[in-house]
Scaffold this active site. Structure first.
Site, PDB file in Angstrom:
ATOM      1  N   ASP A  33      35.096 -57.875 -45.550  1.00 53.10           N
ATOM      2  CA  ASP A  33      33.714 -57.961 -46.022  1.00 53.10           C
ATOM      3  C   ASP A  33      33.081 -56.578 -45.972  1.00 53.10           C
ATOM      4  O   ASP A  33      33.169 -55.880 -44.957  1.00 53.10           O
ATOM      5  CB  ASP A  33      32.947 -58.935 -45.108  1.00 53.10           C
ATOM      6  CG  ASP A  33      31.511 -59.155 -45.518  1.00 53.10           C
ATOM      7  OD1 ASP A  33      31.084 -58.612 -46.563  1.00 53.10           O
ATOM      8  OD2 ASP A  33      30.804 -59.877 -44.794  1.00 53.10           O
ATOM      9  N   HIS A  45      33.735 -62.196 -47.279  1.00 54.55           N
ATOM     10  CA  HIS A  45      32.364 -62.586 -46.952  1.00 54.55           C
ATOM     11  C   HIS A  45      32.140 -64.087 -47.188  1.00 54.55           C
ATOM     12  O   HIS A  45      32.401 -64.610 -48.266  1.00 54.55           O
ATOM     13  CB  HIS A  45      31.401 -61.771 -47.819  1.00 54.55           C
ATOM     14  CG  HIS A  45      29.956 -61.976 -47.500  1.00 54.55           C
ATOM     15  ND1 HIS A  45      29.390 -61.550 -46.324  1.00 54.55           N
ATOM     16  CD2 HIS A  45      28.955 -62.565 -48.200  1.00 54.55           C
ATOM     17  CE1 HIS A  45      28.101 -61.844 -46.327  1.00 54.55           C
ATOM     18  NE2 HIS A  45      27.811 -62.478 -47.443  1.00 54.55           N
ATOM     19  N   SER A  53      24.860 -64.366 -43.973  1.00 58.87           N
ATOM     20  CA  SER A  53      24.551 -63.359 -44.981  1.00 58.87           C
ATOM     21  C   SER A  53      23.056 -63.010 -44.936  1.00 58.87           C
ATOM     22  O   SER A  53      22.535 -62.642 -43.886  1.00 58.87           O
ATOM     23  CB  SER A  53      24.986 -63.869 -46.361  1.00 58.87           C
ATOM     24  OG  SER A  53      24.973 -62.830 -47.309  1.00 58.87           O
TER      25      SER A  53
END
Length: 302
Positions: free
Chosen positions: A244, A276, A164
């Site tokens: 995601d 995600h 991320s």
């Protein structure tokens, strides 16, 4: 200022909201943390080391069980995710993940504890992580302060990686290595797991967290072809998740990297039917095991 005006929300983002009096309130609860320890099953040891006091930056180091007293091991500098506002190297999911990677891949993992918004706005996360990588490199001649690195790290096999927001930070590290170098260290590869880059509604949040930004074309948010061509590593592995919102920007990064003129090899893996950073919710799930296996295989590849 009237009480109603004080409590008026002027900005609302996925991870925090901003009130009219400039207060910032995080909307996600803090993730439980765990102290460093020795894993009695795998033998992986971990410890926290402060590498800088102004500002304070620390790392959590994971050392797998050694086969010989002088064994040299590859090293992974890992940068956790959390939207630049949350999580920690000591957050339970990241501690468990790094310990597992250290055990399965036979690598030293150095997990960075970087400054988070709002206490330390962006670019603190980038500068702290670069400081951590420079600190790692300071051990390359064997004279560094941390014996686990001086005695056991193979500085010819260093990897960068993160998920991320940590994937975004990892990219900036690889760019710096390719631009200004990192004496004594060879960065072999980089792993980006569901990385954050510009191209979604989250751009507004990043721009707010980084007051010194240069707009939507800021190279940390939206790296150009010229920057990508200068990545200071030979191999890149990118994971994207089918469900995601950041899937599209991960794929865009992959396509731009291939077109940039960068001389390395890049591979992209899609986690089908996953959201995600799904693995953080259950690191023992079948799909998490598949992702970790691919991650580890990349680190073990000659």
């Amino acid at each position: 200022m009237a009480p109603s005006a004080v409590n008026e929300v002027v900005h609302e983002f996925p991870f925090f909201k901003v009130y009219k009096d400039s207060r910032v309130e995080l909307v996600w609860p803090e993730c439980p943390k765990t102290p460093p320890s020795t894993d009695l099953v795998t033998g992986v040891q971990s410890k926290d080391v402060i590498i800088s006091n102004e500002p304070q930056v620390s790392v959590r180091i994971f050392l797998p069980e050694l086969r010989t007293p002088n064994q040299k091991l590859p090293l992974l500098l890992f940068v956790h995710g959390g939207g630049f506002v949350m999580f920690s190297s000591s957050a339970i999911p990241y501690h468990v993940l790094c310990s597992k990677v250290a055990a399965d891949a036979g690598v030293i993992v150095v997990s960075v504890e970087y400054g988070l918004f709002p206490a330390r706005p962006i670019p603190a996360c980038y500068e702290d992580s670069w400081k951590a990588l420079q600190w790692v490199a300071s051990h390359a001649d064997g004279s560094g302060s941390e014996p686990w690195l001086s005695n056991h790290a193979d500085f010819g096999k260093v990897f960068l990686g993160g998920d991320s927001g940590g994937g975004n930070i990892s990219h900036t590290l690889a760019f710096r290595v390719g631009s200004i170098g990192l004496p004594g260290v060879k960065v072999v590869g980089m792993i980006l797991v569901h990385p954050f880059f510009g191209g979604t509604e989250d751009d507004k949040m990043w721009l707010y967290m980084c007051p010194s930004n240069s707009g939507l074309d800021d190279p940390r948010l939206n790296p150009g072809l010229e920057d990508l061509a200068r990545l200071g590593c030979e191999r890149v592995l990118i994971f994207v998740a089918e469900k995601d919102d950041l899937r599209v920007v991960g794929k865009n990064y992959y396509e731009k990297l291939k077109k940039s003129g960068w001389k390395g090899s890049v591979e992209i893996v899609e986690n089908e039917n996953q959201v995600h950073c799904f693995y953080l919710h259950n690191l023992n799930s079948e799909k998490a095991a598949e992702l970790i296996h691919k991650f580890v295989s990349f680190l073990k590849q000659d």
